[in-house]
Design a protein around this motif. Structure first.
Motif, short mmCIF file in Angstrom:
data_model
loop_
_atom_site.label_atom_id
_atom_site.label_comp_id
_atom_site.label_asym_id
_atom_site.label_seq_id
_atom_site.Cartn_x
_atom_site.Cartn_y
_atom_site.Cartn_z
N UNK A 1 -4.12 10.85 1.99
CA UNK A 1 -5.04 11.81 2.60
C UNK A 1 -6.13 12.22 1.62
N UNK A 2 -6.49 11.30 0.72
CA UNK A 2 -7.60 11.53 -0.20
C UNK A 2 -8.91 11.33 0.55
N UNK A 3 -9.93 12.09 0.22
CA UNK A 3 -11.15 12.08 1.04
C UNK A 3 -12.11 10.95 0.78
N UNK A 4 -12.02 10.29 -0.39
CA UNK A 4 -13.11 9.40 -0.79
C UNK A 4 -12.61 8.35 -1.77
N UNK A 5 -13.24 7.20 -1.72
CA UNK A 5 -12.98 6.13 -2.70
C UNK A 5 -14.31 5.63 -3.23
N UNK A 6 -14.42 5.58 -4.56
CA UNK A 6 -15.60 5.00 -5.19
C UNK A 6 -15.22 3.65 -5.77
N UNK A 55 -13.09 -2.37 3.97
CA UNK A 55 -13.30 -1.04 4.54
C UNK A 55 -12.69 -1.04 5.93
N UNK A 56 -11.76 -0.14 6.17
CA UNK A 56 -11.03 -0.11 7.43
C UNK A 56 -11.85 0.54 8.54
N UNK A 57 -11.48 0.30 9.79
CA UNK A 57 -12.15 0.99 10.89
C UNK A 57 -12.03 2.51 10.75
N UNK A 68 0.82 -1.21 0.00
CA UNK A 68 0.00 0.00 0.00
C UNK A 68 0.86 1.26 0.00
N UNK A 69 1.92 1.26 0.81
CA UNK A 69 2.83 2.42 0.85
C UNK A 69 3.51 2.61 -0.50
N UNK A 70 3.92 1.52 -1.14
CA UNK A 70 4.58 1.62 -2.45
C UNK A 70 3.64 2.24 -3.48
N UNK A 84 -7.65 -0.08 -1.76
CA UNK A 84 -7.85 1.33 -2.10
C UNK A 84 -8.05 2.22 -0.88
N UNK A 85 -8.78 1.75 0.13
CA UNK A 85 -9.03 2.61 1.29
C UNK A 85 -7.75 2.93 2.03
N UNK A 86 -6.85 1.95 2.13
CA UNK A 86 -5.56 2.20 2.78
C UNK A 86 -4.71 3.15 1.96
N UNK A 87 -4.70 2.96 0.66
CA UNK A 87 -3.94 3.85 -0.22
C UNK A 87 -4.48 5.28 -0.11
N UNK A 88 -5.80 5.42 -0.11
CA UNK A 88 -6.41 6.75 0.01
C UNK A 88 -6.05 7.40 1.34
N UNK A 89 -6.01 6.61 2.39
CA UNK A 89 -5.68 7.16 3.71
C UNK A 89 -4.24 7.69 3.73
N UNK A 90 -3.34 6.95 3.10
CA UNK A 90 -1.94 7.40 3.03
C UNK A 90 -1.84 8.69 2.23
#
Length: 569
Positions: A339-344, A544-546, A297-299, A331-337
């Motif tokens: 700092x993106x607000x949303x994933x569809x 979907x993460x906590x 995910x970090x990569x 995708x949710x983890x990548x978005x969190x890294x």
């Protein structure tokens, strides 16, 4: 013309090549991008005296300055042309024999479609056609949902690909690479000068192999187990630990529902494979699995962030559209890294790229190099250049069945400050050019340069090298069907789609915990489900993460609000 073309010598050379079994010839003369006369003479000779010989002219494949890139691209086109010729003919005949009565088109790397004839003449334009479909589909979903600034995130078995979509339009690049010596290493392949959707490719997929580096650290990819033998959990002979094995051990995948239950996964085989790196690192199998999941995910996030920032954009202002077999799991983890607000996450995420093929318009991209300082521009010559390009493109589109009154034209030019080496793409206005357009052209360059690099030393002469035009027919009229159950009075908590509870690991909890699992096909519009949660369908699994919250929209997309995701100005 300085030296004239020696037709007798040319005839002897082509005869010799034919006798050696050559079936395709690349023709690239040093200054053919300015004057294609001699290349066209070669084409006439081949057509008259060697009718079975296939050829590619650099002045038709890529009429642009820089002979190395132009020649390499023409050679690559000539190399694949016989194969594509036979394949397209076979496909056409097979479709007719099967009763197909529709029209056949081929996806191009730049995001449009082409007729079989164009595909046969310029197969190099199909090089990245598959991934291009995914970016187009992401833009399509964004348009349907009222979101114009997106990052398409496509993760499959071997690679992940990301694309910046600005104001509903995927970014396009004029240069690709093929046959890289080092996987995913930019600069290690051969340059292909052909327009393509601008995708960043990352060596991260479900089959990416985890191992220990020379520094004693865990690393993931770029090597992949592929589909055969595949991850250890497939039971097909693979023994290396992969991202899929990690996801299985973490509880994200159901071993009995992979491919909708058509294939069972072996959890013990995954644990055994993970043990190969867990033991030397003195970690548990679960810790190793989480390490693999986190590293990949970090990569992906790091590569995506660089790709976006290099284009003068802020990833915090973009939502992700995630698809591919593995995309929704990460995708949710990548978005969190990011700092993106949303994933569809579209439903049937594993087939999203195919949807992109259906919404692409028929298009034709043409270019010609005409290097000049803007202050010294010959306006008549420029107008004639665009007239010839646009007439050629219009002819191609009309032959493909496009109404000439519905053809859309967009122009750009590759510009730089005099003395620089790299150009930037600058949008141009349609219509006739003249001295009255000079200042607007300069301003367009300055605005784009500032957007990319923040600062520009004004007053330097501006130079244009290559002039481009895209002609496209209307986009196919396709829209998403709304969910009929949208107003059926559902509870809004997803209970009708609840499948059961599964133990899954999340770092926020610090251990395995009970996680609700849902059948994506039974979700209804307006369902709102907080994480952690898992959503299963045949082609993919969404995790979907906590802290994240999944909402089901009227088109049954999962729209996930990311914890700490924020759009900044």
């Amino acid at each position: 013309v300085i030296p004239s073309l020696d037709m007798d010598e040319l005839r002897r050379e082509i005869t010799s090549l034919g006798e050696q079994g050559v079936e395709s010839i690349a023709v690239s003369f040093l200054h053919a991008y300015v004057n294609p006369m001699h290349e066209q003479a070669v084409a006439s000779l081949i057509e008259q005296e060697f009718p079975s010989m296939i050829f590619s002219l650099s002045s038709e494949v890529v009429a642009e300055i820089r002979e190395y890139e132009r020649t390499v691209t023409t050679v690559a086109n000539a190399y694949v042309k016989p194969l594509v010729y036979r394949y397209v003919d076979s496909l056409k005949h097979g479709l007719v024999a099967g009763g197909f009565e529709g029209k056949l088109f081929f996806m191009k790397s730049a995001g449009g479609t082409a007729t079989p004839q164009v595909a046969q003449e310029f197969p190099i334009q199909l090089l990245e056609s598959g991934p291009a479909g995914g970016a187009l589909a992401a833009a399509f979903y964004g348009d349907q949902l009222g979101r114009k600034n997106l990052i398409s995130f496509d993760m499959g078995g071997t690679t992940a690909k990301a694309c910046l979509i600005d104001e509903g339009v995927p970014a396009v690049t004029m240069m690709q690479e093929a046959a890289r010596v080092h996987l995913f290493k930019k600069g290690s392949g051969i340059p292909i000068k052909s327009p393509a959707i601008d995708l960043i490719e990352i060596g991260a997929g479900g089959g990416s192999i985890a191992n220990i580096s020379n520094l004693g650290l865990m690393k993931v990819g770029p090597e992949s187990a592929g589909a055969a033998p595949g991850p250890a959990s497939y039971g097909l002979g693979g023994t290396s630990p992969t991202v899929t094995d990690a996801n299985l051990v973490l509880g994200y995948l159901d071993p009995d529902y992979f491919l909708g239950g058509k294939m069972k996964l072996d959890v013990e085989a995954s644990k055994k494979a993970l043990g190969k790196i867990a033991k030397p690192l003195k970690m548990s199998e679960v810790e190793t699995a989480w390490g693999i999941f986190s590293i990949v995910n970090e990569n992906m996030a790091a590569a995506t962030r660089i790709h976006i920032i290099e284009r003068g954009r802020d990833p915090r202002r973009y939502s992700l559209v995630a698809f591919g077999g593995a995309g929704p799991a990460h995708a949710c983890r990548v978005a969190r890294i990011l700092n993106a607000p949303e994933v569809t996450m579209p439903i049937t995420a594993g087939n999203t790229s195919a949807l992109g093929f259906l919404i692409a318009p028929i298009s034709f991209d043409l270019s010609r190099s005409f290097p000049t300082v803007l202050d010294d521009l010959d306006w008549d010559e420029l107008n004639q250049l665009y007239k010839e390009l646009e007439e050629r493109g219009t002819t191609q589109l009309v032959e493909a069945g496009v109404d000439p009154n519905q053809i859309m034209v967009s122009r750009t030019a590759d510009m730089r400050m005099e003395g620089q080496f790299h150009e930037i793409s600058v949008p141009l206005q349609n219509g006739a050019f003249g001295p009255g357009k000079l200042e607007s052209m300069k301003k367009a360059f300055v605005d784009e340069y500032r957007r990319l690099y923040s600062h520009i030393f004004e007053g330097n002469p501006i130079m244009a090298l290559t002039w481009r035009v895209r002609l496209a027919g209307p986009k196919p009229k396709i829209s998403l069907a709304k969910n009929e159950a949208a107003d059926s009075g559902g509870k809004g908590d997803g209970r009708q789609a609840f499948k059961g509870i599964r133990k899954a690991y999340f770092l926020e909890v610090g251990d395995f915990s009970d996680v609700n699992v849902y059948d994506r096909y039974l979700l209804q519009s307006n369902d709102r489900i907080p994480g952690p949660a898992i959503f299963e369908e045949r082609e993919s699994t969404a995790v979907i993460a906590p802290g994240d919250v999944a909402n089901v929209d009227d088109y049954l997309n999962l729209v996930v609000s990311i914890a700490n995701g924020d759009i900044t100005s």
